[in-house]
Scaffold this motif. Sequence first.
Motif, PDB file in Angstrom:
ATOM      1  N   ASP A 122       0.805  -1.229   0.000  1.00  0.00           N
ATOM      2  CA  ASP A 122       0.000   0.000   0.000  1.00  0.00           C
ATOM      3  C   ASP A 122       0.836   1.277   0.000  1.00  0.00           C
ATOM      4  OD1 ASP A 122      -2.400  -1.437   0.001  1.00  0.00           O
ATOM      5  OD2 ASP A 122      -2.396  -1.588   2.195  1.00  0.00           O
ATOM      6  N   ASN A 123       2.159   1.135  -0.136  1.00  0.00           N
ATOM      7  CA  ASN A 123       3.039   2.303  -0.221  1.00  0.00           C
ATOM      8  C   ASN A 123       3.462   2.496  -1.672  1.00  0.00           C
ATOM      9  OD1 ASN A 123       4.846   4.420   0.365  1.00  0.00           O
ATOM     10  ND2 ASN A 123       6.534   2.977   0.635  1.00  0.00           N
ATOM     11  N   THR A 124       3.017   3.582  -2.288  1.00  0.00           N
ATOM     12  CA  THR A 124       3.357   3.848  -3.689  1.00  0.00           C
ATOM     13  C   THR A 124       4.774   4.406  -3.761  1.00  0.00           C
ATOM     14  OG1 THR A 124       1.043   4.310  -4.224  1.00  0.00           O
ATOM     15  CG2 THR A 124       2.700   5.094  -5.786  1.00  0.00           C
ATOM     16  N   VAL A 125       5.686   3.588  -4.281  1.00  0.00           N
ATOM     17  CA  VAL A 125       7.098   3.969  -4.369  1.00  0.00           C
ATOM     18  C   VAL A 125       7.368   4.768  -5.636  1.00  0.00           C
ATOM     19  CG1 VAL A 125       9.465   3.095  -4.400  1.00  0.00           C
ATOM     20  CG2 VAL A 125       7.722   1.923  -3.042  1.00  0.00           C
ATOM     21  N   MET A 156      14.823  13.024  -7.496  1.00  0.00           N
ATOM     22  CA  MET A 156      13.576  12.343  -7.161  1.00  0.00           C
ATOM     23  C   MET A 156      13.201  12.594  -5.704  1.00  0.00           C
ATOM     24  SD  MET A 156      14.119   8.669  -9.104  1.00  0.00           S
ATOM     25  CE  MET A 156      12.414   8.184  -8.771  1.00  0.00           C
ATOM     26  N   ASN A 157      11.899  12.556  -5.432  1.00  0.00           N
ATOM     27  CA  ASN A 157      11.403  12.663  -4.068  1.00  0.00           C
ATOM     28  C   ASN A 157      10.022  12.030  -3.985  1.00  0.00           C
ATOM     29  OD1 ASN A 157      11.503  13.480  -1.316  1.00  0.00           O
ATOM     30  ND2 ASN A 157      10.204  15.235  -1.786  1.00  0.00           N
ATOM     31  N   GLN A 158       9.855  11.114  -3.058  1.00  0.00           N
ATOM     32  CA  GLN A 158       8.562  10.484  -2.782  1.00  0.00           C
ATOM     33  C   GLN A 158       7.916   9.893  -4.034  1.00  0.00           C
ATOM     34  OE1 GLN A 158       6.337  13.520  -0.680  1.00  0.00           O
ATOM     35  NE2 GLN A 158       7.394  13.106   1.242  1.00  0.00           N
ATOM     36  N   GLY A 159       8.719   9.232  -4.862  1.00  0.00           N
ATOM     37  CA  GLY A 159       8.184   8.532  -6.018  1.00  0.00           C
ATOM     38  C   GLY A 159       7.964   9.366  -7.249  1.00  0.00           C
ATOM     39  N   ASP A 194       4.213  -2.527 -11.386  1.00  0.00           N
ATOM     40  CA  ASP A 194       2.797  -2.902 -11.322  1.00  0.00           C
ATOM     41  C   ASP A 194       2.057  -2.445 -12.569  1.00  0.00           C
ATOM     42  OD1 ASP A 194       2.862  -4.161  -8.740  1.00  0.00           O
ATOM     43  OD2 ASP A 194       3.081  -2.172  -7.877  1.00  0.00           O
ATOM     44  N   SER A 195       2.528  -1.367 -13.164  1.00  0.00           N
ATOM     45  CA  SER A 195       1.999  -0.921 -14.456  1.00  0.00           C
ATOM     46  C   SER A 195       3.079  -0.111 -15.151  1.00  0.00           C
ATOM     47  CB  SER A 195       0.729  -0.083 -14.280  1.00  0.00           C
ATOM     48  OG  SER A 195       1.007   1.098 -13.534  1.00  0.00           O
ATOM     49  N   LEU A 236      19.095  10.723  -8.316  1.00  0.00           N
ATOM     50  CA  LEU A 236      19.528  11.349  -7.069  1.00  0.00           C
ATOM     51  C   LEU A 236      18.334  11.682  -6.194  1.00  0.00           C
ATOM     52  CD1 LEU A 236      21.773  12.833  -5.353  1.00  0.00           C
ATOM     53  CD2 LEU A 236      21.256  14.864  -6.727  1.00  0.00           C
ATOM     54  N   GLY A 237      18.460  11.396  -4.914  1.00  0.00           N
ATOM     55  CA  GLY A 237      17.388  11.761  -3.992  1.00  0.00           C
ATOM     56  C   GLY A 237      17.604  11.135  -2.629  1.00  0.00           C
ATOM     57  N   PRO A 238      16.785  11.506  -1.658  1.00  0.00           N
ATOM     58  CA  PRO A 238      16.919  10.966  -0.305  1.00  0.00           C
ATOM     59  C   PRO A 238      16.462   9.510  -0.239  1.00  0.00           C
ATOM     60  CG  PRO A 238      14.964  12.334  -0.458  1.00  0.00           C
ATOM     61  CD  PRO A 238      15.674  12.468  -1.771  1.00  0.00           C
ATOM     62  N   SER A 239      16.746   8.863   0.875  1.00  0.00           N
ATOM     63  CA  SER A 239      16.302   7.478   1.074  1.00  0.00           C
ATOM     64  C   SER A 239      14.784   7.397   0.930  1.00  0.00           C
ATOM     65  CB  SER A 239      16.703   6.991   2.460  1.00  0.00           C
ATOM     66  OG  SER A 239      18.109   6.972   2.586  1.00  0.00           O
ATOM     67  N   GLY A 240      14.326   6.355   0.216  1.00  0.00           N
ATOM     68  CA  GLY A 240      12.896   6.147   0.051  1.00  0.00           C
ATOM     69  C   GLY A 240      12.258   6.930  -1.071  1.00  0.00           C
ATOM     70  N   CYS A 241      13.067   7.604  -1.899  1.00  0.00           N
ATOM     71  CA  CYS A 241      12.495   8.443  -2.965  1.00  0.00           C
ATOM     72  C   CYS A 241      12.104   7.639  -4.199  1.00  0.00           C
ATOM     73  CB  CYS A 241      13.459   9.559  -3.355  1.00  0.00           C
ATOM     74  SG  CYS A 241      14.913   8.991  -4.277  1.00  0.00           S
ATOM     75  N   GLY A 242      12.593   6.385  -4.314  1.00  0.00           N
ATOM     76  CA  GLY A 242      12.254   5.556  -5.468  1.00  0.00           C
ATOM     77  C   GLY A 242      13.382   5.343  -6.451  1.00  0.00           C
ATOM     78  N   LYS A 243      14.557   5.887  -6.160  1.00  0.00           N
ATOM     79  CA  LYS A 243      15.658   5.814  -7.136  1.00  0.00           C
ATOM     80  C   LYS A 243      16.171   4.383  -7.329  1.00  0.00           C
ATOM     81  CE  LYS A 243      19.105   7.341  -3.693  1.00  0.00           C
ATOM     82  NZ  LYS A 243      18.164   7.370  -2.536  1.00  0.00           N
ATOM     83  N   THR A 244      16.362   3.636  -6.233  1.00  0.00           N
ATOM     84  CA  THR A 244      16.839   2.263  -6.361  1.00  0.00           C
ATOM     85  C   THR A 244      15.779   1.378  -6.998  1.00  0.00           C
ATOM     86  OG1 THR A 244      18.421   2.434  -4.540  1.00  0.00           O
ATOM     87  CG2 THR A 244      17.627   0.237  -5.074  1.00  0.00           C
ATOM     88  N   THR A 245      14.513   1.588  -6.669  1.00  0.00           N
ATOM     89  CA  THR A 245      13.437   0.826  -7.302  1.00  0.00           C
ATOM     90  C   THR A 245      13.431   1.073  -8.807  1.00  0.00           C
ATOM     91  OG1 THR A 245      12.096   0.932  -5.296  1.00  0.00           O
ATOM     92  CG2 THR A 245      10.944   0.441  -7.343  1.00  0.00           C
TER      93      THR A 245
END
Length: 359
Positions: free
Chosen positions: A18-21, A210-213, A59-60, A38-47
């Motif tokens: 339920d967390n949109t990365v 990037m930030n928050q996806g 997912d899509s 580039l971005g903070p931890s959890g921003c979606g860059k590694t994903t």
Amino acid sequence: MAGNKLIDLIDITKVYDDNTVLDGLNLYIRENEFLTLLGPSGCGKTTTLRIIGGFENPDSGKVIFDGKDITKLSPNERQLNTVFQKYALFSHMTIAENIAFGLKIKKKSKTYINDKIKYALKLVNLDGFENRTPDSLSGGQQQRIAIARAIVNEPKVLLLDEPLGALDLKLRQDMQYELIRLKNELGITFVYVTHDQEEALTMSDTIVVMNQGYIQQVGTPEVIYNEPQNAFVADFIGESNIIPATMIQDRLVNILGTNFPCVDEGFGKNTPVDVVIRPEDIDLVKPEDGIIKGRVTSLIFKGVHYEMDVWANDHEWLVHSTDLFPVGSEVGISVNPFDIQIMNKPESEDEEAVIMDEE
């Protein structure tokens, strides 16, 4: 120079528990480009990197590589290789055996493999290390071997997931220049993940903040640093003075009650804006020569410059200067109109930036 579009990420969405990365991410990467996420931890860059590499499925959305849809292909079916922060070298194998691992799976000839091992070791400046073992190498040397193992497979794209994160500062800086050299010699595309702003500015042709996806801004290091599109980018990339202001008219902005000449146009009269002024772009002068007057309230010596806080117009300004102004000094603040960056105020805190179009 970067060439034609090689990778195209189209409407990529990824949700974990339920967390949109990633939320409808669109991004393209060119041939022979060094692009940094580039971005903070959890921003979606590694994903994002793992989706490009095939280690995660979106997912899509679609991953297009060289004009072909590779969204469903496994990592070993893609013309990409990944280098991780944890080098993942096989400790029971020699360096030569580590480098040859992928080639043996592909059933390459012994002569071909030996030639590739020598080529790769020379490329990463580790000639003669064939019979060493990973635990006999330094962290920087192990990272080079991980890169050598990737490049012998002749990928069109090298994916690097915070590969220098475990190294100390001096070695990390040395490896940054090594990666630039390797990219230029190999002529392939590098996609690099980091949270280190200086690292991104040093190495990249293109930076994706990037930030928050969401992608906040895409541009060259110079554009990202000098022309941030929103307060997040301005604050994340280096240090900034971000100050509420009013655009009086074209080329004139009121900052904290004082009018400053600027070069921006088209915001409309009396429009609320934010201004970004980098600390190194503020000139401290005699009080009578500045646009506004202030007083130095703190001073730290940083080696190449002094970092000062200046209280002026009921606001604390961060200033970097090679000239010394002791605490308590009365000073004037002057700013070149070209160094005042004007940004629209977001309608809400959740409003996302428009992606800069490079086409």
